[in-house]
Design a protein around this motif. Structure first.
Motif, mmCIF file in Angstrom:
data_model
loop_
_atom_site.group_PDB
_atom_site.id
_atom_site.type_symbol
_atom_site.label_atom_id
_atom_site.label_comp_id
_atom_site.label_asym_id
_atom_site.label_seq_id
_atom_site.Cartn_x
_atom_site.Cartn_y
_atom_site.Cartn_z
ATOM 1 N N LEU A 197 0.836 -1.210 0.000
ATOM 2 C CA LEU A 197 0.000 0.000 0.000
ATOM 3 C C LEU A 197 0.866 1.252 0.000
ATOM 4 C CD1 LEU A 197 -2.749 -1.144 2.529
ATOM 5 C CD2 LEU A 197 -3.109 -0.614 0.117
ATOM 6 N N ARG A 198 1.899 1.259 0.836
ATOM 7 C CA ARG A 198 2.753 2.452 0.920
ATOM 8 C C ARG A 198 3.531 2.676 -0.374
ATOM 9 N NH1 ARG A 198 6.025 2.378 6.482
ATOM 10 N NH2 ARG A 198 6.530 4.476 5.784
ATOM 11 N N ALA A 199 3.860 1.584 -1.067
ATOM 12 C CA ALA A 199 4.626 1.712 -2.304
ATOM 13 C C ALA A 199 3.734 1.943 -3.516
ATOM 14 C CB ALA A 199 5.468 0.450 -2.509
ATOM 15 N N GLY A 200 2.400 1.985 -3.290
ATOM 16 C CA GLY A 200 1.500 2.196 -4.419
ATOM 17 C C GLY A 200 1.309 0.964 -5.283
ATOM 18 N N MET A 201 1.553 -0.218 -4.726
ATOM 19 C CA MET A 201 1.410 -1.448 -5.492
ATOM 20 C C MET A 201 -0.010 -1.991 -5.469
ATOM 21 S SD MET A 201 4.844 -3.559 -4.503
ATOM 22 C CE MET A 201 6.443 -2.784 -4.403
ATOM 23 N N LEU A 202 -0.796 -1.554 -4.481
ATOM 24 C CA LEU A 202 -2.185 -2.022 -4.372
ATOM 25 C C LEU A 202 -3.130 -0.857 -4.573
ATOM 26 C CD1 LEU A 202 -2.305 -4.537 -1.390
ATOM 27 C CD2 LEU A 202 -2.548 -5.007 -3.829
#
Length: 202
Positions: A197-202
């Motif tokens: 979530l923090r890395a923008g993957m989801l």
């Protein structure tokens, strides 16, 4: 049915602590942990998710055999949730939604290694992370299959439920989650969800 899951309750407010313990005692699948054997799951009940609460969470987890943690707070903002997941929380509930049944369900899920979030909060986190994403999915490091599994993990589904929904074997689901945690050097499923979530993957 196996032995009841030993649970401890930690709260900065003794009234909240007493109320949470009373709610857990109504569930036969959990029991309050004895001082000698230690808890398998710790429920942290708080008014907010700030530095003091996150410090308590980290302290609870900073032992040789760390228990899983369910955090119950009056309010849960997306940023607070990400910090809690990154600190090691496996389950998050809003206090108004933490009736005995839901609380026990979150505790039992945490004991199984599953992560539980309120569905609307998961949607907010997904929208938040999509707005922050700077790379396409493939470049971010997760393929479609991995994202599908991780989304269901974030939504609190068990391995068997994920396997049935996605038409995979339970072993395949376990392997996918293991591969994600190993690739990004993550501690567990909850950490994988928080990282994605923090890395923008989801």
């Amino acid at each position: 049915m196996g032995d009841p899951v030993p649970v401890d309750v930690v709260a900065l407010d003794p009234v909240l602590e007493a109320g949470t313990k009373a709610a857990l005692l109504s569930c036969p699948q959990v029991r309050l942990a004895d001082p000698d054997d230690g808890p398998r799951v710790v429920v942290i009940t708080a008014d907010a998710v700030g530095r003091p609460e996150l410090d308590v969470l980290r302290t609870v987890r900073d032992v040789p055999a760390p228990p899983d943690v369910v955090l119950v707070a009056a309010e849960l903002a997306p940023a607070d949730t990400l910090h809690a997941l990154a600190a090691g929380a496996r389950g998050l509930l809003r206090r108004r939604e933490a009736d005995p049944t839901r609380l026990a369900r979150a505790v039992l899920a945490a004991a199984r290694g599953d992560c539980t979030l309120p569905p609307d909060l998961l949607d907010l986190l997904l929208e938040h992370s999509v707005s922050r994403a700077t790379a396409p999915w493939a470049e971010a490091g997760l393929d479609d299959r991995e994202r599908s599994v991780l989304r269901m993990v974030a939504d609190g589904h068990e391995t068997s439920e994920i396997a049935e929904h996605l038409c995979y074997s339970p072993r395949t689901v376990t392997t996918i989650v293991h591969d994600i945690t190993q690739r990004f050097r993550l501690r567990n499923r909850a950490h994988a969800v928080a990282y994605a979530l923090r890395a923008g993957m989801l």
